[in-house]
Motif scaffolding. Structure first.
Motif, PDB file in Angstrom:
ATOM      1  N   MET A   1       0.831  -1.185   0.000  1.00 55.44           N
ATOM      2  CA  MET A   1       0.000   0.000   0.000  1.00 55.44           C
ATOM      3  C   MET A   1       0.870   1.241   0.000  1.00 55.44           C
ATOM      4  SD  MET A   1      -3.216  -0.460   2.489  1.00 55.44           S
ATOM      5  CE  MET A   1      -3.881  -2.078   2.692  1.00 55.44           C
ATOM      6  N   ALA A   2       0.394   2.233  -0.663  1.00 55.49           N
ATOM      7  CA  ALA A   2       1.039   3.540  -0.684  1.00 55.49           C
ATOM      8  C   ALA A   2       0.088   4.525  -0.028  1.00 55.49           C
ATOM      9  CB  ALA A   2       1.328   3.955  -2.122  1.00 55.49           C
ATOM     10  N   GLN A   3       0.625   5.644   0.370  1.00 53.01           N
ATOM     11  CA  GLN A   3      -0.248   6.648   0.968  1.00 53.01           C
ATOM     12  C   GLN A   3       0.327   8.033   0.779  1.00 53.01           C
ATOM     13  OE1 GLN A   3      -0.672   7.016   5.230  1.00 53.01           O
ATOM     14  NE2 GLN A   3       1.211   5.868   5.553  1.00 53.01           N
ATOM     15  N   ALA A  54      -7.449   2.443  -0.649  1.00 51.13           N
ATOM     16  CA  ALA A  54      -7.519   1.175   0.071  1.00 51.13           C
ATOM     17  C   ALA A  54      -8.848   1.155   0.818  1.00 51.13           C
ATOM     18  CB  ALA A  54      -6.344   1.056   1.040  1.00 51.13           C
ATOM     19  N   LYS A  55      -9.574   0.088   0.679  1.00 53.18           N
ATOM     20  CA  LYS A  55     -10.887  -0.025   1.310  1.00 53.18           C
ATOM     21  C   LYS A  55     -10.733  -0.488   2.770  1.00 53.18           C
ATOM     22  CE  LYS A  55     -12.801   0.660  -2.752  1.00 53.18           C
ATOM     23  NZ  LYS A  55     -12.983   1.964  -3.224  1.00 53.18           N
ATOM     24  N   SER A  56     -11.656  -0.049   3.599  1.00 55.35           N
ATOM     25  CA  SER A  56     -11.587  -0.388   5.027  1.00 55.35           C
ATOM     26  C   SER A  56     -12.239  -1.743   5.297  1.00 55.35           C
ATOM     27  CB  SER A  56     -12.265   0.696   5.862  1.00 55.35           C
ATOM     28  OG  SER A  56     -13.657   0.659   5.675  1.00 55.35           O
ATOM     29  N   GLN A  65     -10.706   3.993   3.348  1.00 57.58           N
ATOM     30  CA  GLN A  65     -10.314   4.252   4.724  1.00 57.58           C
ATOM     31  C   GLN A  65     -10.504   5.732   5.012  1.00 57.58           C
ATOM     32  OE1 GLN A  65      -6.431   2.689   5.651  1.00 57.58           O
ATOM     33  NE2 GLN A  65      -6.896   0.724   4.741  1.00 57.58           N
ATOM     34  N   LYS A  66     -10.892   6.037   6.252  1.00 56.42           N
ATOM     35  CA  LYS A  66     -11.245   7.411   6.617  1.00 56.42           C
ATOM     36  C   LYS A  66     -10.224   8.037   7.552  1.00 56.42           C
ATOM     37  CE  LYS A  66     -15.303   8.502   7.851  1.00 56.42           C
ATOM     38  NZ  LYS A  66     -16.528   8.680   8.590  1.00 56.42           N
ATOM     39  N   ASN A  67     -10.255   9.336   7.599  1.00 59.89           N
ATOM     40  CA  ASN A  67      -9.552  10.109   8.621  1.00 59.89           C
ATOM     41  C   ASN A  67     -10.578  10.378   9.724  1.00 59.89           C
ATOM     42  OD1 ASN A  67      -6.797  10.776   7.562  1.00 59.89           O
ATOM     43  ND2 ASN A  67      -8.044  11.454   5.834  1.00 59.89           N
ATOM     44  N   HIS A 128      -4.253  11.018   6.411  1.00 61.58           N
ATOM     45  CA  HIS A 128      -3.696   9.924   5.620  1.00 61.58           C
ATOM     46  C   HIS A 128      -4.670   9.574   4.501  1.00 61.58           C
ATOM     47  CE1 HIS A 128      -0.674   8.991   8.717  1.00 61.58           C
ATOM     48  NE2 HIS A 128      -1.627   9.336   9.553  1.00 61.58           N
ATOM     49  N   PHE A 129      -4.126   9.409   3.321  1.00 65.88           N
ATOM     50  CA  PHE A 129      -4.914   8.976   2.178  1.00 65.88           C
ATOM     51  C   PHE A 129      -4.225   7.726   1.641  1.00 65.88           C
ATOM     52  CE2 PHE A 129      -5.506  13.458   2.791  1.00 65.88           C
ATOM     53  CZ  PHE A 129      -6.890  13.551   2.807  1.00 65.88           C
ATOM     54  N   VAL A 130      -4.763   6.571   2.029  1.00 66.25           N
ATOM     55  CA  VAL A 130      -4.126   5.287   1.737  1.00 66.25           C
ATOM     56  C   VAL A 130      -4.628   4.773   0.391  1.00 66.25           C
ATOM     57  CG1 VAL A 130      -3.659   2.958   2.597  1.00 66.25           C
ATOM     58  CG2 VAL A 130      -4.009   4.835   4.217  1.00 66.25           C
ATOM     59  N   LEU A 131      -3.678   4.366  -0.435  1.00 69.34           N
ATOM     60  CA  LEU A 131      -3.976   3.913  -1.791  1.00 69.34           C
ATOM     61  C   LEU A 131      -3.821   2.407  -1.899  1.00 69.34           C
ATOM     62  CD1 LEU A 131      -1.949   6.653  -3.704  1.00 69.34           C
ATOM     63  CD2 LEU A 131      -4.336   6.728  -2.937  1.00 69.34           C
TER      64      LEU A 131
END
Length: 161
Positions: A1-3, A54-56, A65-67, A128-131
């Motif tokens: 994963m990247a972010q 990236a899905k939670s 995924q959320k902040n 964070h913005f996870v990819l």
């Protein structure tokens, strides 16, 4: 994963979370802009964050995924500022939603009361913005490069690699 991590710093302690919701409001605006930015490509057409995030697990893989720190509402923040509620550090539980927060993940430049395990002030906010780079590597890289270019043109920022 990247972010991608976006760090927002208050100009002074007067602009920290103990005084008003400015950091959270700015964080919400940044998140909204990042979520709605469209990158146009020849290979994939239009790409948005929701296409490469990236899905939670909590959403059974349906939502990004959320902040979660941005979900704190004015009622909770006012209770903290009035002294009716204490920011327990490092773990804080929202008494209304029962949502738990590990504060060091999202808050920085902290002033702590170590005797009471309490957060007094935070003047930094990290989002964070996870990819999903595993499944969608090429699309994620295209989106990531475009968002970094977009952010660099809009704000005074520092890029740390």
């Amino acid at each position: 994963m990247a972010q991608i991590a976006v760090i927002i710093l208050a100009k002074s302690s007067k602009d920290g979370l103990s005084n008003h919701d400015g950091l959270l409001e700015l964080g919400r605006k940044v998140e909204q802009e990042i979520h709605h930015l469209k990158v146009r490509t020849k290979e994939y057409g239009s790409i948005q964050f929701m296409d490469v995030c990236a899905k939670s697990r909590s959403s059974l893989g349906q939502k990004c995924q959320k902040n979660h720190i941005l979900d704190l509402d004015t009622e909770v923040m006012d209770a903290v500022r009035n002294g009716d509620l204490t920011w327990k550090y490092p773990n804080f539980e929202n008494p209304i939603t029962k949502e738990r927060y590990f504060l060091p993940t999202n808050l920085g430049n902290l002033t702590l009361n170590t005797e009471k395990d309490a957060l007094i002030e935070a003047t930094g906010l990290r989002l964070h913005f996870v990819l999903d780079a595993k499944e969608k590597l090429e699309k994620a890289e295209l989106w990531q490069n475009a968002i970094l270019d977009h952010i660099s043109k809009k704000v005074d920022f520092h890029l740390f690699l």
